[in-house]
Design an enzyme around this catalytic site. Structure first.
Site, PDB file in Angstrom:
ATOM      1  N   ARG A  21       0.929  -1.217  -0.018  1.00 40.46           N
ATOM      2  CA  ARG A  21       0.043   0.168   0.191  1.00 40.46           C
ATOM      3  C   ARG A  21       0.806   1.314   0.077  1.00 40.46           C
ATOM      4  O   ARG A  21       0.613   2.035  -0.816  1.00 40.46           O
ATOM      5  CB  ARG A  21      -1.072  -0.028   1.210  1.00 40.46           C
ATOM      6  CG  ARG A  21      -2.077  -1.123   1.113  1.00 40.46           C
ATOM      7  CD  ARG A  21      -2.970  -1.085   2.235  1.00 40.46           C
ATOM      8  NE  ARG A  21      -2.171  -1.593   3.493  1.00 40.46           N
ATOM      9  CZ  ARG A  21      -2.825  -1.580   4.651  1.00 40.46           C
ATOM     10  NH1 ARG A  21      -4.080  -1.281   5.129  1.00 40.46           N
ATOM     11  NH2 ARG A  21      -1.879  -2.127   5.660  1.00 40.46           N
ATOM     12  N   ASN A  39      -6.538  -2.672   1.857  1.00 43.37           N
ATOM     13  CA  ASN A  39      -6.360  -4.264   1.850  1.00 43.37           C
ATOM     14  C   ASN A  39      -7.920  -4.718   1.987  1.00 43.37           C
ATOM     15  O   ASN A  39      -8.813  -4.177   2.697  1.00 43.37           O
ATOM     16  CB  ASN A  39      -5.697  -4.756   3.036  1.00 43.37           C
ATOM     17  CG  ASN A  39      -4.260  -4.752   2.733  1.00 43.37           C
ATOM     18  OD1 ASN A  39      -3.566  -4.604   1.776  1.00 43.37           O
ATOM     19  ND2 ASN A  39      -3.354  -4.534   3.950  1.00 43.37           N
TER      20      ASN A  39
END
Length: 805
Positions: A21, A39
């Site tokens: 990320r 996620n």
């Protein structure tokens, strides 16, 4: 926002816990894009908006420039309406959805964290739990997906303001590093005595002082507790051996750095990369003459298992002692590694004088991986920390979720869902109650973590394996029994992305045959759906059954009797050494009482090892074969002649697998025993005899495989089974087959021993499921998918009672 586009991007693979990320956030900033990244149980979801070329550039970078610890399996891109968003953010994780993501393996301490660890000015100076997005615990601390702090064993440690600032700063390497912590907010370390009483002083320095005085210290690592002693102290190593009840098997040695490792073993470029990489396995190195370790560390072994520190705690401890440490799992021999603190409190007092422990729970036990460099390539011996649960990609998807339960020794289990086969870390032997509990707990843990409920369960043919009994006790599943050696060959096929058919050579110690005898020297014509036993070592009795595994001299008696029609030559040392029991064992074998016929290559190695005086009794399975290989003179290239009978016949279409049926090719192992004995009587050096045995068996194997391959019209051979962990035999067979134009498949990512058969079981069960699905759906499978093939009956040949054996 003129000319802008917006895309939804889904990324699957090992993309959580690896800084993915923050990586996407940095890319969006670089390309001037807005949107979000987050996620969910399936992986990473991205929405990205901006100029079309910039969006394309980000998607390409996601595929091609992923973080070092990431593995991108799939990227799906869908155009969605533009929203006019102006910023890019990391969105809250979504707790629901398909669990198709993969948990990252634990990774060794990175260079940046190591620099902080030893920097007196850094707030994490000498803090044993320093980590970032590029390193640290992953699989062993994950309790749930998606991978966020609440789904790890760090959930109970609230971040202090300084750590929280790093965690939320996109420019910091700890941006969304879930295990981030420091001395103010993270786990703490303590040294306690065997009775649990705290020991005053700095825990690491005091533990090093205890080690310096010859103590056995248990150390809580990433995936479990280890036992450590000073590797240069013979008395301490002997004490450890006695407590672990491990009289002969070599211990691994922790070296402080590559320089110290090079003083222990001979390093090449590949082994140095393995030692110093993020996975940090134990690497089996050629032992350097005069290596500074006690004789009992690896008695009589030409190899030394060496590893480098892989956690900050190991770095601190190795630096404090400043000499090599034995580091071995904290358990009694053959039991699983201790990983729970309450279990450690019960099991460690009899093993360790002190315990260096911390309060971060270990959720998933994970032993150290073991790797060996063979012919310039890393080859897995034991697959665990640093590698598991990284998936193996199957050649074709499994229609339904499959569980492969593995075998009895060196157990692993395997979950397959689609094309993803998740091989568990090494569990160990299942012949103890703790082993069976660890196996069952591990299956439940992995199924829960990945959200997989197996519909098909594959198991070994052996009815008494605990893994088989476990499978048969499961409700509402379809069971598939997979013959042991077929599973070996199928594992090699699956690892190499091949459907077969091949000539499969499966050489190991024992495996339950379809005829109820003990197999282990097998030549199969096989694909993922079936096999025919096209050849094997001619069988001999196995006097005493499993007692013959522990006592190789029994196999020497059986082979000598077979080689000389029951008239064992006089004056042999192996007879003299075992004179009190020799006649009884011969009678047992002759009457067939508790003496099942075996074609095992491993038992043939045992017989020759006993003849040469290498070993009459073993401390662990395969020990005699390992020592026989290490005895062999590497300069010898000739081998004993061996009779190979056959060849197979060709049936009309529909007979057997791929037209091959009995009679089989027979490899006369007794000829090797006759050659060994003749050289012994001539006074030839044992090292020369050991080498000639290896090359004789290799040449006979090549001859047998060529005959089968020519008859079956096959050009590819798969080599599997624990005996092929022997690089001398593996190299000689591979070279011989290659010289004759055959293509050879071998293991590298998955062990050739029983640690790999759960993958083979899954591959077979999935292939059979595809066949069933094709039959019930679109009719008979076509030739477009060579893995979709009608399952062949598993057959055995009628020639297993050859009178000469």
């Amino acid at each position: 926002m003129g000319g802008a586009v917006r895309c939804r991007v889904r990324v699957e693979g090992t993309v959580q816990g690896v800084g993915f990320r923050p990586f996407v956030y940095a890319l969006a900033t670089e390309f001037g894009l807005s949107g979000l990244v987050g996620n969910d149980p399936g992986g990473v979801f991205i929405e990205v908006e901006g100029a079309a070329p910039a969006v394309t550039a980000l998607v390409d970078a996601v595929r091609d420039r992923a973080p070092a610890l990431a593995e991108v399996d799939r990227v799906d891109v869908t155009r969605i309406p533009v929203t006019g968003s102006r910023t890019f953010e990391i969105a809250p994780s979504r707790p629901t959805g398909s669990r198709s993501t993969t948990v990252a393996p634990d990774a060794a301490t990175c260079a940046d964290c190591l620099a902080e660890l030893f920097d007196p000015a850094d707030r994490r100076h000498r803090y044993p739990f320093v980590n970032c997005t590029n390193c640290g615990p992953r699989y062993t601390i994950v309790t749930d997906l998606p991978y966020d702090r609440p789904g790890t064993t760090m959930a109970g440690f609230a971040m202090c303001p300084d750590c929280a600032r790093e965690y939320h700063d996109p420019g910091d390497r700890r941006f969304h590093a879930q295990p981030v912590c420091c001395p103010a907010c993270g786990p703490t370390l303590e040294l306690v005595g065997a009775d649990g009483t705290p020991v005053p002083g700095d825990p690491v320095r005091t533990a090093a002082a205890w080690l310096d005085q010859g103590a056995v210290v248990a150390v809580k690592g990433l995936g479990g507790y280890h036992l450590a002693v000073d590797a240069t102290d013979e008395e301490a190593v002997a004490t450890l051996r006695a407590r672990k009840r491990r009289p002969g098997k070599a211990f691994a040695v922790l070296a402080r750095d590559l320089t110290e490792a090079a003083r222990l073993g001979v390093l090449d470029e590949v082994s140095a990369r393995l030692l110093d990489g993020a996975r940090r396995p134990v690497v089996l190195l050629p032992r350097r003459a005069g290596a500074p370790v006690a004789p009992s560390v690896a008695p009589g072994d030409r190899l030394l298992g060496v590893l480098l520190p892989y956690t900050p705690l190991h770095h601190l401890l190795a630096g404090a002692l400043d000499r090599p440490l034995v580091l071995t799992s904290a358990n009694v021999s053959d039991e699983p590694i201790v990983h729970r603190d309450d279990d450690a409190g019960r099991r460690l007092p009899g093993l360790a004088d002190a315990v260096l422990r911390h309060d971060r729970p270990i959720h998933a036990p994970c032993d150290d991986s073991v790797v060996r460099v063979v012919r310039g390539r890393p080859t897995s011996v034991r697959r665990a920390r640093g590698y598991a649960p990284e998936p193996i990609v199957l050649p074709w998807p499994s229609p339904r979720p499959v569980l492969g339960c593995g075998g009895q020794t060196k157990n692993t289990f395997c979950l397959a869902d689609g094309r993803r086969a998740i091989l568990s870390p090494h569990v160990g032997d299942l012949d103890s109650y703790p082993g069976t509990v660890a196996f069952a707990d591990g299956v439940a843990r992995l199924c829960r973590l990945f959200g997989v409920t197996p519909a098909v369960v594959a198991h070994d043919l052996h009815p008494d394996y605990p893994s088989t009994r476990y499978a048969r006790a499961l409700p509402d599943v379809e069971l598939v029994a997979v013959q042991h050696h077929h599973a070996h060959v199928a594992a090699c096929l699956a690892e190499n992305g091949e459907p077969g058919p091949v000539v499969g050579v499966a050489f190991d110690g024992t495996g339950y045959g379809t005829d109820g005898t003990v197999w282990g020297g097998e030549l199969l014509v096989a694909d993922l759906t079936g096999f025919v036993r096209a050849g094997h070592l001619l069988p001999v009795p196995m006097p005493g059954g499993t007692a013959a595994i522990r006592q190789p001299w029994r196999m020497a008696a059986a082979y000598l009797s077979a080689a000389y029609d029951g008239q064992v030559p006089d004056g042999l040392d192996v007879v003299r050494r075992n004179a009190d029991r020799w006649p009884d064992v011969l009678r047992l074998a002759a009457r067939g009482v508790n003496s099942p016929p075996t074609s095992s290559a491993g038992r043939l190695f045992d017989a020759v090892a006993a003849l040469l005086g290498v070993r009459d009794v073993v401390d662990y399975e395969g020990q005699a074969a390992v020592e026989l290989e290490q005895l062999a003179d590497p300069g010898v290239r000739d081998g004993y002649p061996v009779t190979v009978t056959g060849p197979p016949t060709v049936d009309p279409p529909g007979g057997g697998v791929h037209g091959v049926s009995a009679p089989v090719v027979g490899v006369h192992g007794v000829d090797l025993v006759r050659g060994v004995l003749a050289d012994l009587r001539r006074g030839v050096q044992p090292a020369v005899i050991a080498a000639r045995f290896h090359h004789g068996l290799a040449a006979a194997t090549v001859t047998a495989v060529r005959r089968i391959a020519e008859t079956a019209g096959l050009g590819t051979v798969a080599l599997s089974g624990g005996v092929f962990g022997n690089p001398l035999l593996l190299g000689a067979v591979t070279d011989g087959l290659t010289r004759h134009g055959l293509r050879v498949l071998t293991h590298h990512r998955v062990p050739c021993n029983d640690g790999g058969i759960s993958l083979g079981q899954v591959a077979v069960a999935a292939a059979l499921d595809r066949v069933a699905a094709a039959r019930s759906g679109a009719g008979e499978p076509g030739s477009a998918d060579p893995g979709q093939r009608v399952a062949d009956e598993q057959v055995h040949d009628p020639g297993t009672a050859d009178s000469r054996a």
